[in-house]
Design an enzyme around this catalytic site. Structure first.
Site, PDB file in Angstrom:
ATOM      1  N   LYS A 129       1.076  -1.067   0.022  1.00  0.00           N
ATOM      2  CA  LYS A 129      -0.023   0.045  -0.179  1.00  0.00           C
ATOM      3  C   LYS A 129       0.796   1.272   0.033  1.00  0.00           C
ATOM      4  O   LYS A 129       0.594   2.261  -0.824  1.00  0.00           O
ATOM      5  CB  LYS A 129      -0.945  -0.174   1.134  1.00  0.00           C
TER       6      LYS A 129
ATOM      7  N   GLN B 299      -5.165  -1.733   9.470  1.00  0.00           N
ATOM      8  CA  GLN B 299      -4.957  -2.986   8.749  1.00  0.00           C
ATOM      9  C   GLN B 299      -5.573  -4.241   9.827  1.00  0.00           C
ATOM     10  O   GLN B 299      -5.387  -4.287  11.114  1.00  0.00           O
ATOM     11  CB  GLN B 299      -3.435  -3.351   8.730  1.00  0.00           C
TER      12      GLN B 299
ATOM     13  N   ASP C 282     -11.561   2.483   3.818  1.00  0.00           N
ATOM     14  CA  ASP C 282     -11.997   0.967   3.725  1.00  0.00           C
ATOM     15  C   ASP C 282     -13.590   0.577   3.728  1.00  0.00           C
ATOM     16  O   ASP C 282     -13.825  -0.456   3.190  1.00  0.00           O
ATOM     17  CB  ASP C 282     -11.283   0.204   4.905  1.00  0.00           C
TER      18      ASP C 282
HETATM   19  N1  GUN Z   1      -7.269  -7.094   5.747  1.00  0.00           N
HETATM   20  C1  GUN Z   1      -7.289  -7.929   4.632  1.00  0.00           C
HETATM   21  N2  GUN Z   1      -8.239  -7.207   3.743  1.00  0.00           N
HETATM   22  C2  GUN Z   1      -8.243  -5.748   4.325  1.00  0.00           C
HETATM   23  C3  GUN Z   1      -8.578  -4.694   4.027  1.00  0.00           C
HETATM   24  O1  GUN Z   1      -9.220  -4.595   2.642  1.00  0.00           O
HETATM   25  N3  GUN Z   1      -8.551  -3.504   4.687  1.00  0.00           N
HETATM   26  C4  GUN Z   1      -8.072  -3.501   5.870  1.00  0.00           C
HETATM   27  N4  GUN Z   1      -8.235  -2.575   6.859  1.00  0.00           N
HETATM   28  N5  GUN Z   1      -7.329  -4.721   6.511  1.00  0.00           N
HETATM   29  C5  GUN Z   1      -7.733  -5.902   5.678  1.00  0.00           C
END
Ligand code: GUN
Length: 281
Positions: free
Chosen positions: A53, A97, A120
């Site tokens: 990211k 996350q 998100d």
């Molecule tokens: N863990 C797995 N996929 C995601 C996601 O799309 N966003 C976040 N914040 N954590 C994750």
């Protein structure tokens, strides 16, 4: 003839390229989109995702900061950090996350994020906006990326049987909402579903997000169907999806793993961050 591969890697690169141009324009107006990523603990998979990211942000010109916290951080301290990020005018998007350590109540943390910065799309306000069909909020990145893959492949869900396997808040449920809004007839299957194979056979569009390596077999697929594989499983060090290779002989279109859905999730995160920056600024 085998299925055509939907090249998520190439489509995501196109999206990033267009975003880069847009972000250059925003900079001229004094707007620098900013994303804060909160990583709790030392889970290697989460560390890898967060690094990807960060790299993607740098590539398109989004300012990113990663806040790393120890695995035993208290819920109180995590809430305080999110509050600080909510107040920070340089931060337009906040991503915590997941998964979080077990001593932390994930719902409390998600509800602490300012919905206007919730790139998100996990906050209940954004979940509500999504199901209501409002464009005001943020759609979760993975399902949004899948809709973009379908759109750019000229696959119209209208009137199709769409079957979503998996009912997570991150993928399955929001995926069903987005397909419904595009007029698909949507079925959600999960671990308690009986005769899963029968549902699969009805699917014109099959989205699989269950986290079980090569679980869906070619014989279960309707000939010519579009198969979207959200799985990211590591088997003997090799990355593989939730759909078995045998599906490739039957499907019309299929996403590879890696190089299908994964890059699109990150591209959509960048898009949501730019949208947040434009709305807030
Ligand atoms: N863990 C797995 N996929 C995601 C996601 O799309 N966003 C976040 N914040 N954590 C994750």
């Amino acid at each position: 003839m085998g299925a055509k591969l939907i090249d998520g890697k190439a489509i995501a690169a196109e999206i990033r390229q267009a975003l880069k141009v847009e972000i250059d324009q925003l900079r001229k107006q004094g707007i620098v989109p900013g994303l804060a990523v909160v990583l709790v603990g030392t889970d290697p998979a989460s560390q890898t995702y967060v690094r990807s990211k960060q790299r993607a942000c740098a590539e398109v010109g989004i300012r990113s900061e990663v806040k790393t916290l120890p695995p035993d951080v208290s819920q109180h301290d995590l809430v305080s950090l999110v509050d600080e990020l909510n107040q920070d005018p340089q931060v337009h998007g906040i991503l915590v996350q997941l998964p979080l350590p077990r001593h932390i109540d994930t719902d409390v943390i998600i509800r602490t994020i300012d919905p206007a910065k919730d790139v998100d799309g996990f906050h209940p306000i954004n979940v509500g906006n999504l199901w209501a069909g409002s464009k005001e909020g943020f759609a979760p990145c993975t399902p949004a990326g899948i809709m973009e893959l379908l759109r750019r492949t000229d696959i119209d869900p209208a009137g199709r049987n769409a079957v979503v396997i998996g009912r997570s808040n991150i993928v399955g449920k929001p995926m069903a909402a987005l397909l419904l809004h595009k007029n698909a007839t949507v079925t959600i299957c999960h671990s308690h579903t009986r005769q899963l194979e029968e549902y699969c056979r009805q699917a014109d569009i099959l989205v699989v997000a269950i986290g079980r390596a090569r679980f869906i077999k070619g014989e279960w697929i309707k000939p010519g169907a579009t198969v979207i594989d959200v799985g990211m499983n590591r088997v003997d060090g090799v990355l593989c999806g939730d759909v078995d290779e045998s599906a490739r002989a039957v499907a019309g279109y299929i996403t590879p793993v890696p190089g299908g859905v994964g890059p699109m999730t990150i591209a959509e995160l960048l898009c949501n961050t730019v949208i947040a920056a434009k709305r807030i600024s």
